[in-house]
Motif scaffolding. Structure first.
Motif, PDB file in Angstrom:
ATOM      1  N   LEU A   1       0.916  -2.322  -6.212  1.00 21.91           N
ATOM      2  CA  LEU A   1       0.777  -3.489  -5.336  1.00 21.91           C
ATOM      3  C   LEU A   1       0.036  -3.116  -4.058  1.00 21.91           C
ATOM      4  O   LEU A   1      -0.881  -3.838  -3.636  1.00 21.91           O
ATOM      5  CB  LEU A   1       2.151  -4.074  -5.016  1.00 21.91           C
ATOM      6  CG  LEU A   1       2.161  -5.282  -4.078  1.00 21.91           C
ATOM      7  CD1 LEU A   1       1.289  -6.410  -4.608  1.00 21.91           C
ATOM      8  CD2 LEU A   1       3.592  -5.763  -3.866  1.00 21.91           C
ATOM      9  N   LYS A   2       0.404  -2.004  -3.458  1.00 19.00           N
ATOM     10  CA  LYS A   2      -0.304  -1.566  -2.237  1.00 19.00           C
ATOM     11  C   LYS A   2      -1.768  -1.340  -2.535  1.00 19.00           C
ATOM     12  O   LYS A   2      -2.650  -1.725  -1.742  1.00 19.00           O
ATOM     13  CB  LYS A   2       0.353  -0.289  -1.691  1.00 19.00           C
ATOM     14  CG  LYS A   2      -0.330   0.295  -0.459  1.00 19.00           C
ATOM     15  CD  LYS A   2      -0.309  -0.661   0.715  1.00 19.00           C
ATOM     16  CE  LYS A   2      -0.755  -0.005   2.012  1.00 19.00           C
ATOM     17  NZ  LYS A   2      -2.177   0.235   2.120  1.00 19.00           N
ATOM     18  N   ASN A   3      -2.072  -0.754  -3.672  1.00 18.97           N
ATOM     19  CA  ASN A   3      -3.452  -0.520  -4.069  1.00 18.97           C
ATOM     20  C   ASN A   3      -4.225  -1.839  -4.190  1.00 18.97           C
ATOM     21  O   ASN A   3      -5.349  -1.965  -3.692  1.00 18.97           O
ATOM     22  CB  ASN A   3      -3.475   0.232  -5.407  1.00 18.97           C
ATOM     23  CG  ASN A   3      -4.861   0.449  -5.927  1.00 18.97           C
ATOM     24  OD1 ASN A   3      -5.647   1.182  -5.354  1.00 18.97           O
ATOM     25  ND2 ASN A   3      -5.180  -0.209  -7.033  1.00 18.97           N
ATOM     26  N   ALA A   4      -3.630  -2.828  -4.836  1.00 16.40           N
ATOM     27  CA  ALA A   4      -4.295  -4.133  -4.990  1.00 16.40           C
ATOM     28  C   ALA A   4      -4.535  -4.775  -3.628  1.00 16.40           C
ATOM     29  O   ALA A   4      -5.592  -5.380  -3.386  1.00 16.40           O
ATOM     30  CB  ALA A   4      -3.462  -5.042  -5.882  1.00 16.40           C
ATOM     31  N   LEU A   5      -3.568  -4.638  -2.732  1.00 12.83           N
ATOM     32  CA  LEU A   5      -3.745  -5.190  -1.384  1.00 12.83           C
ATOM     33  C   LEU A   5      -4.837  -4.451  -0.618  1.00 12.83           C
ATOM     34  O   LEU A   5      -5.569  -5.061   0.171  1.00 12.83           O
ATOM     35  CB  LEU A   5      -2.431  -5.159  -0.618  1.00 12.83           C
ATOM     36  CG  LEU A   5      -1.329  -6.064  -1.164  1.00 12.83           C
ATOM     37  CD1 LEU A   5      -0.053  -5.890  -0.346  1.00 12.83           C
ATOM     38  CD2 LEU A   5      -1.762  -7.511  -1.203  1.00 12.83           C
ATOM     39  N   ASP A   6      -4.975  -3.145  -0.854  1.00 10.41           N
ATOM     40  CA  ASP A   6      -6.065  -2.403  -0.215  1.00 10.41           C
ATOM     41  C   ASP A   6      -7.414  -2.969  -0.646  1.00 10.41           C
ATOM     42  O   ASP A   6      -8.321  -3.147   0.171  1.00 10.41           O
ATOM     43  CB  ASP A   6      -5.972  -0.911  -0.538  1.00 10.41           C
ATOM     44  CG  ASP A   6      -4.816  -0.230   0.178  1.00 10.41           C
ATOM     45  OD1 ASP A   6      -4.305  -0.795   1.167  1.00 10.41           O
ATOM     46  OD2 ASP A   6      -4.419   0.858  -0.261  1.00 10.41           O
ATOM     47  N   TRP A   7      -7.566  -3.258  -1.946  1.00  6.58           N
ATOM     48  CA  TRP A   7      -8.807  -3.889  -2.419  1.00  6.58           C
ATOM     49  C   TRP A   7      -8.983  -5.269  -1.780  1.00  6.58           C
ATOM     50  O   TRP A   7     -10.068  -5.608  -1.303  1.00  6.58           O
ATOM     51  CB  TRP A   7      -8.789  -4.031  -3.938  1.00  6.58           C
ATOM     52  CG  TRP A   7      -9.173  -2.818  -4.701  1.00  6.58           C
ATOM     53  CD1 TRP A   7      -8.341  -2.033  -5.456  1.00  6.58           C
ATOM     54  CD2 TRP A   7     -10.481  -2.238  -4.831  1.00  6.58           C
ATOM     55  NE1 TRP A   7      -9.055  -1.003  -6.035  1.00  6.58           N
ATOM     56  CE2 TRP A   7     -10.373  -1.110  -5.664  1.00  6.58           C
ATOM     57  CE3 TRP A   7     -11.735  -2.566  -4.309  1.00  6.58           C
ATOM     58  CZ2 TRP A   7     -11.458  -0.310  -5.999  1.00  6.58           C
ATOM     59  CZ3 TRP A   7     -12.823  -1.766  -4.636  1.00  6.58           C
ATOM     60  CH2 TRP A   7     -12.684  -0.659  -5.465  1.00  6.58           C
ATOM     61  N   ALA A   8      -7.914  -6.069  -1.788  1.00  3.14           N
ATOM     62  CA  ALA A   8      -8.006  -7.448  -1.293  1.00  3.14           C
ATOM     63  C   ALA A   8      -8.214  -7.517   0.214  1.00  3.14           C
ATOM     64  O   ALA A   8      -8.678  -8.534   0.723  1.00  3.14           O
ATOM     65  CB  ALA A   8      -6.744  -8.210  -1.682  1.00  3.14           C
ATOM     66  N   SER A   9      -7.907  -6.437   0.920  1.00  2.00           N
ATOM     67  CA  SER A   9      -8.047  -6.437   2.380  1.00  2.00           C
ATOM     68  C   SER A   9      -9.501  -6.330   2.839  1.00  2.00           C
ATOM     69  O   SER A   9      -9.784  -6.442   4.021  1.00  2.00           O
ATOM     70  CB  SER A   9      -7.236  -5.288   2.985  1.00  2.00           C
ATOM     71  OG  SER A   9      -7.856  -4.036   2.702  1.00  2.00           O
TER      72      SER A   9
ATOM     73  N   ALA B   1       1.958  -4.624   5.850  1.00  2.00           N
ATOM     74  CA  ALA B   1       0.610  -4.576   5.270  1.00  2.00           C
ATOM     75  C   ALA B   1      -0.060  -5.943   5.368  1.00  2.00           C
ATOM     76  O   ALA B   1      -1.244  -6.047   5.721  1.00  2.00           O
ATOM     77  CB  ALA B   1       0.672  -4.111   3.812  1.00  2.00           C
ATOM     78  N   LEU B   2       0.675  -7.008   5.071  1.00  5.00           N
ATOM     79  CA  LEU B   2       0.098  -8.354   5.109  1.00  5.00           C
ATOM     80  C   LEU B   2      -0.269  -8.783   6.525  1.00  5.00           C
ATOM     81  O   LEU B   2      -1.290  -9.441   6.738  1.00  5.00           O
ATOM     82  CB  LEU B   2       1.064  -9.359   4.469  1.00  5.00           C
ATOM     83  CG  LEU B   2       1.212  -9.210   2.959  1.00  5.00           C
ATOM     84  CD1 LEU B   2       2.451  -9.951   2.461  1.00  5.00           C
ATOM     85  CD2 LEU B   2      -0.042  -9.684   2.238  1.00  5.00           C
ATOM     86  N   ILE B   3       0.526  -8.395   7.494  1.00  9.40           N
ATOM     87  CA  ILE B   3       0.195  -8.700   8.890  1.00  9.40           C
ATOM     88  C   ILE B   3      -1.124  -8.031   9.272  1.00  9.40           C
ATOM     89  O   ILE B   3      -1.974  -8.640   9.920  1.00  9.40           O
ATOM     90  CB  ILE B   3       1.343  -8.275   9.828  1.00  9.40           C
ATOM     91  CG1 ILE B   3       2.530  -9.223   9.669  1.00  9.40           C
ATOM     92  CG2 ILE B   3       0.880  -8.223  11.286  1.00  9.40           C
ATOM     93  CD1 ILE B   3       3.816  -8.738  10.322  1.00  9.40           C
ATOM     94  N   SER B   4      -1.313  -6.791   8.834  1.00  8.87           N
ATOM     95  CA  SER B   4      -2.559  -6.092   9.172  1.00  8.87           C
ATOM     96  C   SER B   4      -3.772  -6.757   8.532  1.00  8.87           C
ATOM     97  O   SER B   4      -4.890  -6.597   9.009  1.00  8.87           O
ATOM     98  CB  SER B   4      -2.481  -4.617   8.742  1.00  8.87           C
ATOM     99  OG  SER B   4      -2.652  -4.492   7.344  1.00  8.87           O
ATOM    100  N   MET B   5      -3.533  -7.514   7.447  1.00 11.69           N
ATOM    101  CA  MET B   5      -4.614  -8.210   6.752  1.00 11.69           C
ATOM    102  C   MET B   5      -4.818  -9.630   7.291  1.00 11.69           C
ATOM    103  O   MET B   5      -5.608 -10.394   6.758  1.00 11.69           O
ATOM    104  CB  MET B   5      -4.291  -8.269   5.251  1.00 11.69           C
ATOM    105  CG  MET B   5      -4.242  -6.897   4.605  1.00 11.69           C
ATOM    106  SD  MET B   5      -3.433  -6.896   2.983  1.00 11.69           S
ATOM    107  CE  MET B   5      -4.410  -8.053   2.056  1.00 11.69           C
TER     108      MET B   5
END
Length: 191
Positions: free
Chosen positions: A92-100, A135-139
């Protein structure tokens, strides 16, 4: 004026790759039980490669482009995540890194997001939820406020794609209603 019957589209992202994932099951149950005005599309992350900035260029990797597109095209996001070792699963963190990406202009920017965490433990994944919120706040995602939805003892609550605790399910559905309300209020502001 926004109609109370106006439909919102939500992408439900499962933070687990396991075939019999509790997170995926919860999303599918919510998709079936949600109000008719909430359309949930469940997605999983098995096709997302490990983030590597060398690969983060045009043209985008097709699975990454598709993941970003489904987030961008939906009105809101519901993330269901397990807790692994007191944190967010790497997938999940990896997918969010891409989506960020691109930084400060990601598909999550200003997107209403709700979270459900779960665990076999009684704590229900609260530590994963905390990390995910950071993580979501940073995005620059827009986190929907309200009581946190945590599902402790999730393995005992699911049987044949049925959630056994009606009160717990009602609590999750109210959280989903808050996500819908946030989406509709933002439509009014940004219309």
């Amino acid at each position: 004026m926004v109609s109370t019957e106006e439909t919102v589209r939500v992408v439900g992202i499962s933070g687990s790759l396991r075939k019999a994932s509790f997170s995926t099951s919860l999303l599918k149950i919510l998709a079936k039980r949600a109000a008719p005005s909430i359309d949930i599309r469940v997605v999983t992350l098995e096709d997302i490669p490990l983030y590597n900035e060398d690969l983060d260029q045009n043209p985008e990797i097709p699975s990454v482009a598709a993941f970003k597109k489904v987030i961008a095209e939906n009105d809101g996001v519901l993330i269901a995540t397990p807790e692994y070792n007191h944190g967010v699963p790497g997938v999940l963190k990896n997918a969010l890194d891409w989506a960020s990406r691109p930084v400060f202009e990601s598909c999550f920017k200003n997107k209403p997001v709700s979270i459900i965490s779960s665990s076999k433990a009684f704590t229900g994944g609260v530590r994963a939820q905390y990390q995910l919120r950071e993580a979501l706040i940073s995005m620059h995602a827009h986190l929907v406020m309200g009581p946190e939805v945590v599902v402790g003892g999730v393995h005992a609550m699911l049987a044949e794609d049925v959630y056994q605790d009606e009160n717990g399910l009602a609590f999750m559905l109210r959280s989903l209603d808050r996500l819908r309300e946030e989406i509709l209020s933002r439509r009014l502001v940004y219309a």
